[in-house]
Design a protein around this motif. Structure first.
Motif, PDB file in Angstrom:
ATOM      1  N   GLY A 106       0.837  -1.197   0.000  1.00  0.00           N
ATOM      2  CA  GLY A 106       0.000   0.000   0.000  1.00  0.00           C
ATOM      3  C   GLY A 106       0.866   1.239   0.000  1.00  0.00           C
ATOM      4  O   GLY A 106       1.260   1.726   1.053  1.00  0.00           O
ATOM      5  N   SER A 107       1.197   1.741  -1.198  1.00  0.00           N
ATOM      6  CA  SER A 107       2.058   2.920  -1.281  1.00  0.00           C
ATOM      7  C   SER A 107       1.303   4.162  -0.805  1.00  0.00           C
ATOM      8  O   SER A 107       0.074   4.243  -0.897  1.00  0.00           O
ATOM      9  CB  SER A 107       2.551   3.122  -2.720  1.00  0.00           C
ATOM     10  N   ALA A 112      -0.850   1.378  -3.948  1.00  0.00           N
ATOM     11  CA  ALA A 112      -0.483   0.206  -4.739  1.00  0.00           C
ATOM     12  C   ALA A 112       0.132  -0.871  -3.844  1.00  0.00           C
ATOM     13  O   ALA A 112       0.924  -0.562  -2.946  1.00  0.00           O
ATOM     14  CB  ALA A 112       0.503   0.598  -5.841  1.00  0.00           C
ATOM     15  N   VAL A 113      -0.242  -2.106  -4.095  1.00  0.00           N
ATOM     16  CA  VAL A 113       0.243  -3.243  -3.302  1.00  0.00           C
ATOM     17  C   VAL A 113       1.199  -4.067  -4.155  1.00  0.00           C
ATOM     18  O   VAL A 113       0.832  -4.560  -5.230  1.00  0.00           O
ATOM     19  CB  VAL A 113      -0.931  -4.122  -2.824  1.00  0.00           C
ATOM     20  N   ASP A 114       2.426  -4.216  -3.689  1.00  0.00           N
ATOM     21  CA  ASP A 114       3.424  -4.971  -4.435  1.00  0.00           C
ATOM     22  C   ASP A 114       3.096  -6.465  -4.463  1.00  0.00           C
ATOM     23  O   ASP A 114       2.452  -6.980  -3.545  1.00  0.00           O
ATOM     24  CB  ASP A 114       4.810  -4.768  -3.817  1.00  0.00           C
ATOM     25  N   PRO A 115       3.560  -7.177  -5.493  1.00  0.00           N
ATOM     26  CA  PRO A 115       3.277  -8.609  -5.638  1.00  0.00           C
ATOM     27  C   PRO A 115       4.145  -9.460  -4.721  1.00  0.00           C
ATOM     28  O   PRO A 115       5.039 -10.187  -5.169  1.00  0.00           O
ATOM     29  CB  PRO A 115       3.591  -8.874  -7.116  1.00  0.00           C
ATOM     30  N   ILE A 116       3.879  -9.396  -3.425  1.00  0.00           N
ATOM     31  CA  ILE A 116       4.732 -10.079  -2.456  1.00  0.00           C
ATOM     32  C   ILE A 116       4.668 -11.598  -2.601  1.00  0.00           C
ATOM     33  O   ILE A 116       5.622 -12.303  -2.271  1.00  0.00           O
ATOM     34  CB  ILE A 116       4.374  -9.652  -1.013  1.00  0.00           C
ATOM     35  N   ALA A 117       3.555 -12.126  -3.136  1.00  0.00           N
ATOM     36  CA  ALA A 117       3.471 -13.574  -3.363  1.00  0.00           C
ATOM     37  C   ALA A 117       4.544 -14.017  -4.344  1.00  0.00           C
ATOM     38  O   ALA A 117       5.247 -15.010  -4.123  1.00  0.00           O
ATOM     39  CB  ALA A 117       2.083 -13.943  -3.874  1.00  0.00           C
ATOM     40  N   GLY A 142      -0.939   0.138   4.390  1.00  0.00           N
ATOM     41  CA  GLY A 142      -1.951  -0.849   4.036  1.00  0.00           C
ATOM     42  C   GLY A 142      -2.042  -2.078   4.905  1.00  0.00           C
ATOM     43  O   GLY A 142      -2.858  -2.970   4.632  1.00  0.00           O
ATOM     44  N   GLY A 143      -1.221  -2.167   5.955  1.00  0.00           N
ATOM     45  CA  GLY A 143      -1.198  -3.386   6.758  1.00  0.00           C
ATOM     46  C   GLY A 143      -2.522  -3.749   7.397  1.00  0.00           C
ATOM     47  O   GLY A 143      -2.870  -4.933   7.523  1.00  0.00           O
ATOM     48  N   TYR A 187      -6.484  -9.834  -6.624  1.00  0.00           N
ATOM     49  CA  TYR A 187      -5.029  -9.666  -6.617  1.00  0.00           C
ATOM     50  C   TYR A 187      -4.537  -9.244  -5.231  1.00  0.00           C
ATOM     51  O   TYR A 187      -3.599  -9.817  -4.681  1.00  0.00           O
ATOM     52  CB  TYR A 187      -4.599  -8.630  -7.654  1.00  0.00           C
ATOM     53  N   VAL A 188      -5.177  -8.220  -4.658  1.00  0.00           N
ATOM     54  CA  VAL A 188      -4.750  -7.709  -3.357  1.00  0.00           C
ATOM     55  C   VAL A 188      -4.957  -8.765  -2.275  1.00  0.00           C
ATOM     56  O   VAL A 188      -4.120  -8.934  -1.377  1.00  0.00           O
ATOM     57  CB  VAL A 188      -5.500  -6.407  -3.014  1.00  0.00           C
TER      58      VAL A 188
END
Length: 268
Positions: A106-107, A112-117, A142-143, A187-188
């Motif tokens: 969550g920028s 925006a949420v990075d593709p941490i998966a 965004g946590g 996605y999120v």
């Protein structure tokens, strides 16, 4: 270091003493790199839309803000995993130590949420090649949205994904038509289902938690990560039965009013 430990039963206290004496926290960055024949200073990566605190981290560590290597964004303002992989390949080929890879959950500007998966998979890929690093999830903004996917674990029953009850991404309370509600995209949701595989997660209650300053959270997957900067001075540390946050943090002594207020907010 392990060659200096005699065979047989390993004495825990002796091993701890060796780690403390030979670790970077005792030797310092320059002496540690020299002793292990490392020619390049360590680096860490972060997406191009990272928070300004990340270059600050490089200066605090004595690496300089130039140690932060930026990863390009895709059209959705998310970290480009392809560019991350190319960057890590360069570091591996040139034997440049990588201490951390940052995923922003969550920028600040775009949410925006990075593709941490996918980033978790990249870490395993490079670990097999001989390049390992910590994965840090910046969930300061965004946590809290992770709570939309799980039930309250203190309800007396085992936590059940909220989407099993009210539909994917739904909150624990049914929509009453008063407050606008927006579900998390598939996605999120997938990214938040993988956030717990990060080595650390930062989270700011004063953002999406709607709590006053100055509370903040740093969650470790392995609690032993707290110890490299821990100093157990008798003035502030009176044993494990009387824990103090100050011994583990950079700031030192911290007030308890803020976390107490956050705890109250979470329970009302």
């Amino acid at each position: 270091m392990m060659k200096r430990v005699s065979p047989g039963v390993l004495d825990e206290n002796r091993f701890t003493d060796l780690v403390e004496r030979e670790g970077i926290m005792s030797l310092g960055l320059f002496n540690f790199l020299t002793k292990h024949g490392l020619e390049h200073s360590p680096v860490y990566t972060a997406p191009a839309n990272n928070h300004y605190s990340w270059p600050k981290a490089g200066t605090i560590l004595g690496l300089g803000c130039g140690a932060q290597k930026l990863i390009q964004l895709d059209v959705h303002f998310r970290q480009d995993v392809g560019h991350l992989r190319e960057t890590l390949e360069y570091f591996l080929k040139n034997e440049i130590p990588v201490i951390a890879v940052v995923a922003v959950m969550g920028s600040t500007e775009e949410s925006a949420v990075d593709p941490i998966a996918d980033m978790c998979a990249v870490r395993e890929e490079f670990k097999a090649k001989g390049l390992n690093f910590t994965l840090l999830a910046d969930g300061a903004w965004g946590g809290y949205f992770k709570t939309m996917l799980i039930d309250n674990p203190t309800s007396g029953t085992a936590a059940v994904p909220a989407q099993n009850k009210l539909g994917k991404g739904s909150s624990k309370r049914k929509f009453d038509g008063f407050v606008p509600y927006c579900e998390l995209s598939p996605y999120v949701q997938r990214q938040y289902e993988h956030i717990q595989f990060a080595d650390t997660i930062t989270i700011d209650p004063h953002k999406s938690g709607f709590c006053p300053y100055p509370g903040g959270g740093l969650c470790y997957r392995n609690e032993k990560m707290r110890y490299p900067i821990a100093l157990f001075h008798p003035e502030v540390f009176h044993g494990k039965g009387d824990p103090s946050m100050g011994v583990y943090g950079i700031e030192g002594s911290k007030p308890g009013a803020s976390p107490a207020g956050i705890l109250m907010s979470h329970n009302v």
